[in-house]
Design an enzyme around this catalytic site. Structure first.
Site, PDB file in Angstrom:
ATOM      1  N   HIS C 130      69.100 -17.628  67.932  1.00  0.00           N
ATOM      2  CA  HIS C 130      68.293 -17.213  68.912  1.00  0.00           C
ATOM      3  C   HIS C 130      66.909 -17.706  68.452  1.00  0.00           C
ATOM      4  O   HIS C 130      66.892 -17.867  67.000  1.00  0.00           O
ATOM      5  CB  HIS C 130      68.073 -15.796  68.950  1.00  0.00           C
ATOM      6  N   ASP C 208      71.907 -11.463  61.620  1.00  0.00           N
ATOM      7  CA  ASP C 208      71.276 -10.995  62.799  1.00  0.00           C
ATOM      8  C   ASP C 208      72.180 -10.354  63.773  1.00  0.00           C
ATOM      9  O   ASP C 208      73.187 -11.055  64.488  1.00  0.00           O
ATOM     10  CB  ASP C 208      70.736 -12.194  63.510  1.00  0.00           C
ATOM     11  N   GLN C 211      73.047  -8.434  68.768  1.00  0.00           N
ATOM     12  CA  GLN C 211      74.017  -8.361  69.518  1.00  0.00           C
ATOM     13  C   GLN C 211      75.037  -7.601  69.036  1.00  0.00           C
ATOM     14  O   GLN C 211      75.697  -6.543  69.693  1.00  0.00           O
ATOM     15  CB  GLN C 211      74.373  -9.646  70.183  1.00  0.00           C
ATOM     16  N   LYS C 234      68.070  -2.928  72.213  1.00  0.00           N
ATOM     17  CA  LYS C 234      69.342  -3.392  72.883  1.00  0.00           C
ATOM     18  C   LYS C 234      70.378  -2.433  72.437  1.00  0.00           C
ATOM     19  O   LYS C 234      71.381  -2.553  73.052  1.00  0.00           O
ATOM     20  CB  LYS C 234      69.827  -4.656  72.173  1.00  0.00           C
ATOM     21  N   CYS C 372      66.281 -17.976  75.044  1.00  0.00           N
ATOM     22  CA  CYS C 372      65.507 -18.320  73.889  1.00  0.00           C
ATOM     23  C   CYS C 372      66.512 -19.061  72.793  1.00  0.00           C
ATOM     24  O   CYS C 372      66.684 -18.442  71.693  1.00  0.00           O
ATOM     25  CB  CYS C 372      65.419 -17.053  73.362  1.00  0.00           C
TER      26      CYS C 372
HETATM   27  C1  LIG Z   1      70.934 -12.709  68.613  1.00  0.00           C
HETATM   28  C2  LIG Z   1      69.674 -12.124  68.888  1.00  0.00           C
HETATM   29  N1  LIG Z   1      68.734 -12.163  67.605  1.00  0.00           N
HETATM   30  C3  LIG Z   1      67.485 -11.994  67.911  1.00  0.00           C
HETATM   31  C4  LIG Z   1      67.052 -11.455  69.112  1.00  0.00           C
HETATM   32  C5  LIG Z   1      65.400 -11.084  69.073  1.00  0.00           C
HETATM   33  O1  LIG Z   1      65.295  -9.604  69.574  1.00  0.00           O
HETATM   34  P1  LIG Z   1      63.885  -9.065  69.643  1.00  0.00           P
HETATM   35  O2  LIG Z   1      63.201  -9.767  70.728  1.00  0.00           O
HETATM   36  O3  LIG Z   1      64.083  -7.678  70.104  1.00  0.00           O
HETATM   37  O4  LIG Z   1      63.305  -9.501  68.253  1.00  0.00           O
HETATM   38  C6  LIG Z   1      68.064 -11.253  70.100  1.00  0.00           C
HETATM   39  C7  LIG Z   1      67.382 -10.700  71.650  1.00  0.00           C
HETATM   40  O5  LIG Z   1      66.720 -11.192  72.074  1.00  0.00           O
HETATM   41  C8  LIG Z   1      69.208 -11.880  70.261  1.00  0.00           C
HETATM   42  O6  LIG Z   1      69.952 -11.466  71.189  1.00  0.00           O
END
Ligand SMILES: Cc1ncc(COP(=O)(O)O)c(C=O)c1O
Ligand SMILES: Cc1ncc(COP(=O)(O)O)c(C=O)c1O
Lengths: 150, 414, 414, 150
Positions: C130, C208, C211, C234, C372
């Protein structure tokens, strides 16, 4: 009005908080450390002199803060006199239980001087005031220099 | 800025009824909440807005093509319009959402500090700043080689204007960061004047409005502030959301701070490009529900109106100063001419923590300690103070309860 | 990590009844919410916890000596215990609260990246990250002189382990930052293995879990992860709150990031000292209400149990893959062996945005775009995909509605 | 099932989205610019050749993205042909109103080619798809290089 708080602010605490008997800097000491409670600004420094047999011969402290922390420091000096560092750590563990719960099932007799603080457990945010001087003392015994009662 | 406190009548009973928490009992006593400067309670309107979003209209925002996402995006972005209106910003793109004042200042210290200021330039703060407006500039000094200068205050607790002006003499000052109202002394700083002095000397200026915006109408254009920051939870809004206002050309010139989703225009491993302001500074999923709650808080404040708020709080403060000053052995700390609804005090023979514990037993919530302003305490020669602070819902009767109880605290420690 | 999906029966109707929003109609149609990977809906337990705090028990925390502040501090700090339990952390001091995953990664990129990594060392990420786990490392590279290396993925959408291992050959890698589950492909990465490889080569590793933690039990000690990050919204929690887990000795060695209240031990203009971990990394008034909401979410998840969740979602994903793959002209993107409840797809002759708009008209919420993850899209040779993602409340019947409607979308663009 | 979306996905849009008439790179051009919608990944590049009298002689574009953005780009080329940069900006302002509200009180006749996009206002998150090529065109006319429809 404040009848109920006399359990914490009892005669001993008020007297020791106002006129601590052991609040002095030791000029001749082996270890010293400072303690602070960053959330409220209480500060304490503790000096310790060991006897030849490694027991605590003398403890002095300097404190700025509330009645509770000053009284706790003053009573602590009496509780730990003549104890080794190891013993003192055990005493602190027992005092922590007393301060957090009001109960002290395995309190050694040595902890008797701390009994006037038993009610602090009813004032959760003040427990740190009571334990701060102990944190500083233990840091001194471990020669760590600094402690915090966060 | 020119709201002379008028005698607008606020229906305090009706206002209090909107705060469910005020009906709570503390150990059987009525809650007397005099800690609003630390964080304010939340009105029904804010609670309802957040619940409404969670129950009927929620999804992640900005990137969604479906109904829930569109509606949630609209609701969240409407807060930007409200915040721009509240501050009288020229442009909604000048509103950056952050977690709180602390993050806002860190953002400026990072992006403006490291990005625009040069080593050797100086940052001016005052002697009555909250740690949030000290530590980031210290960290900048240590990492980037800027200098940190302290504008002194007078014994009355007001900014010493001639001394402040003198700090600019060598032309090195690039940025001023100063509170608009002290959270300890209640003093307002004369914002127009200190902005003018900064600008006349070629420096930009950030005003910390954490306290001021709760009590007074703010007009960033009239002030000509370069940055203005505030935190939602003190303004009757939720935690987790705050606002950085920055003049558009400054925000545009600043490099981004955090990287991630939403703040980019395109990403490749070699090189990414940034979204336009304010999104450039808003990485990741924002505090969506909190933004929606903040909008409700802003609209609620606007409906009451700053004239009424200022008049109510001026009356409370006068009453509080009169009642507390009359207590023997009690010293009010800070005697600024222009002051808001925050009163710090000490009491002979009783430490602030002990005062607070006793007041708490009577159901009265005040704060005690250094109030995240250790250097100010040192300047005042104090370890700590007790502090009573007022909100829209505070009543004169509550101040009477405080004063009456303090008399008994005094007796107790006699 | 070893939850083999068993056939635990989840009472989905009872679970759905806890989500008020699921009863909403979109343009007269039942809402079919298949966008949980972007952000999940909030159960009654989370809503009630936040409302309960605002209505009965709220004040600023950590520094207060009064009842409201003590109770609120306890409630907020209880979340740290819950998060430690959820992750099976050894020590509650290893839990740092942040806004979201993005901030957690930026914190590590700043404090570990600039504080511990040396210029010339390398950071490894994967080809399916991401933007949140790309851009901060890019910014670190550009500011600090570290190198950025990309571990490739196979055409099935799995991490290419031999290629990953080869990246360590020159001994320069200091840190790995890799997703535990792709938000686009649904692929899990073999976390134990990639941690072992990193450690065997003297590198630290961040996972990370944004998910992964929604679908699987996480055990940071079993994984031996150095850092593990996730985002509350999430995980059925509020926005504005997320978690950085870090091994205590690492957190202790890292310099702080943001400066301000709550993160200090003492402040003077010359020099400030920092609070102990985790407070060192938590400057300013935290997201108190959001922390309290997150605790409710964690307890709610624990009550349902990851075994039941994993079994339910595995069944849903199998059903979804079967139904979608059967649609002519539809291509499922990513065919990893080990995968979670996220299905990306493309449809001949229909762009993802157009698909999403048509589905939305039928009440179905899916996401469309690059999710993203632009570099991943480039690797896949795509501009965008449509993505359906599942939560605890998703039903097989909703997947059938999706599949049936997609058939009609296909016809429409025929 | 999708009868109602035919207002947006009408015959013109589908045809122009699928088989744009003007989707080509101009080799001989005066200005060019790219536009992107960072939230969804749509990209477009526009090339413009001026006539001697400073009106637009030819426009070409390259787009990746949805039917709406491609159709919008294709129709735009026809709408702006023969107009000056000044005129084109006015046309865009009018088109923006049309795209956002469905109404276009002061739409010049020149905007007639864009009418098939009138229904986009009912699809708020798609408005940016329709305006993206215009943002790129205006950036080209201002010689700015880049635009975004954020
Ligand atoms: C794998 C992963 N990493 C990072 C993020 C970023 O999360 P956040 O926008 O809550 O910081 C997301 C979701 O948008 C994600 O799916
Ligand atoms: C003047 C002032 N500045 C900054 C802050 C910090 O606000 P926050 O903790 O919400 O970041 C506060 C309140 O604590 C304050 O009163």
């Amino acid at each position: 009005m404040f009848e109920d708080v006399r359990d914490l602010y009892n005669a001993t605490i008020i007297e020791r908080g106002r006129r601590p008997r052991h609040m002095r800097r030791l000029d001749d000491f082996d270890v010293t450390a400072k303690g602070d409670n960053p959330m409220c600004g209480d500060r304490v420094q503790v000096w310790v002199k060991y006897a030849a047999d490694s027991t605590i011969a003398a403890t002095g402290f300097d404190a700025r803060g509330c009645e509770i922390s000053k009284a706790a420091a003053d009573l602590m000096v009496e509780a730990v006199a003549g104890h080794t560092a190891e013993d003192t750590k055990r005493l602190f563990a027992a005092f922590l239980t007393l301060a957090q719960t009001g109960q002290c099932p395995d309190c050694a007799e040595a902890l008797a001087p701390m009994q006037p603080l038993a009610a602090v457990h009813e004032y959760p945010s003040r427990v740190k005031c009571a334990t701060l001087p102990w944190h500083a003392l233990l840091a001194a015994l471990d020669d760590k220099g600094n402690a915090s009662s966060e | 800025m020119n709201d002379l406190p008028r005698h607008t009548e606020l229906d305090i009973a009706a206002i209090r009824a909107q705060f469910p928490i005020l009906a709570q009992k503390i150990r059987g006593k009525d809650l007397v909440f005099l800690d609003s400067a630390a964080s304010a309670q939340k009105p029904r309107a804010v609670i309802d807005a957040m619940v409404g979003a969670m129950e009927t209209q929620y999804a992640n925002i900005h990137r969604g093509l479906h109904w829930m996402s569109e509606r949630t995006t609209d609701a969240y972005e409407a807060t930007r319009d409200s915040a721009a209106r509240l501050l009288n910003a020229a442009d909604r793109h000048e509103i950056v959402f952050v977690r709180n004042t602390t993050e806002a200042i860190n953002l400026v210290a990072h992006s403006y500090g490291r990005g625009i200021l040069k080593p050797g330039q100086a940052v001016v703060i005052s002697a009555m700043e909250h740690h949030s407006n000290i530590v980031p500039w210290q960290m900048l000094r240590d990492a980037h080689g800027t200098e940190l200068r302290i504008a002194p205050i007078t014994d009355a607790g007001e900014l010493d204007i001639p001394a402040y002006e003198a700090l600019f003499a060598d032309g090195k000052v690039g940025l001023v960061a100063i509170t608009h109202m002290s959270n300890v002394l209640g003093s307002y700083t004369p914002a127009e004047r200190i902005v003018q002095i900064a600008h006349a000397n070629g420096a930009k200026i950030l005003l910390d409005g954490s306290q001021a915006i709760v009590h007074r109408r703010i007009d960033v254009q009239a002030l000509d502030a370069d940055f203005y920051v505030f935190t939602g939870h003190k303004l009757y809004g939720p935690t987790g959301i705050g606002v950085l206002y920055g003049k558009r050309e400054l925000l545009e010139a600043m490099p981004p701070w955090m990287g991630g989703g939403d703040m980019i225009s395109s990403v490749s491993y070699e090189r990414s490009t940034w979204a336009q302001v304010p999104h450039k500074f808003e990485a990741g999923t924002p505090a969506i529900l909190e933004g929606i709650g903040l909008n409700a808080a802003i609209q609620w404040i606007e409906a009451i109106g700053y004239d009424a708020i200022a008049a109510h709080e001026a009356a409370l403060t006068d009453h509080g100063l009169a009642r507390l000053s009359a207590i023997e052995g009690l010293t009010v700390i800070g005697r600024a001419q222009d002051r808001g609804g925050v009163i710090s005090f000490t009491l002979d023979r009783a430490h602030a923590h002990d005062i607070a514990t006793l007041l708490d037993r009577a159901g009265i919530a005040v704060r005690a300690g250094h109030h995240c302003a250790e250097p100010l305490m040192r300047r005042l020669g104090l370890e700590s103070t007790a502090r009573a602070s007022f909100g829209i819902y505070t009543t004169p009767a509550e101040i009477d309860v405080l004063a009456d109880t303090l008399l008994k605290v005094r007796e107790f420690f006699q």
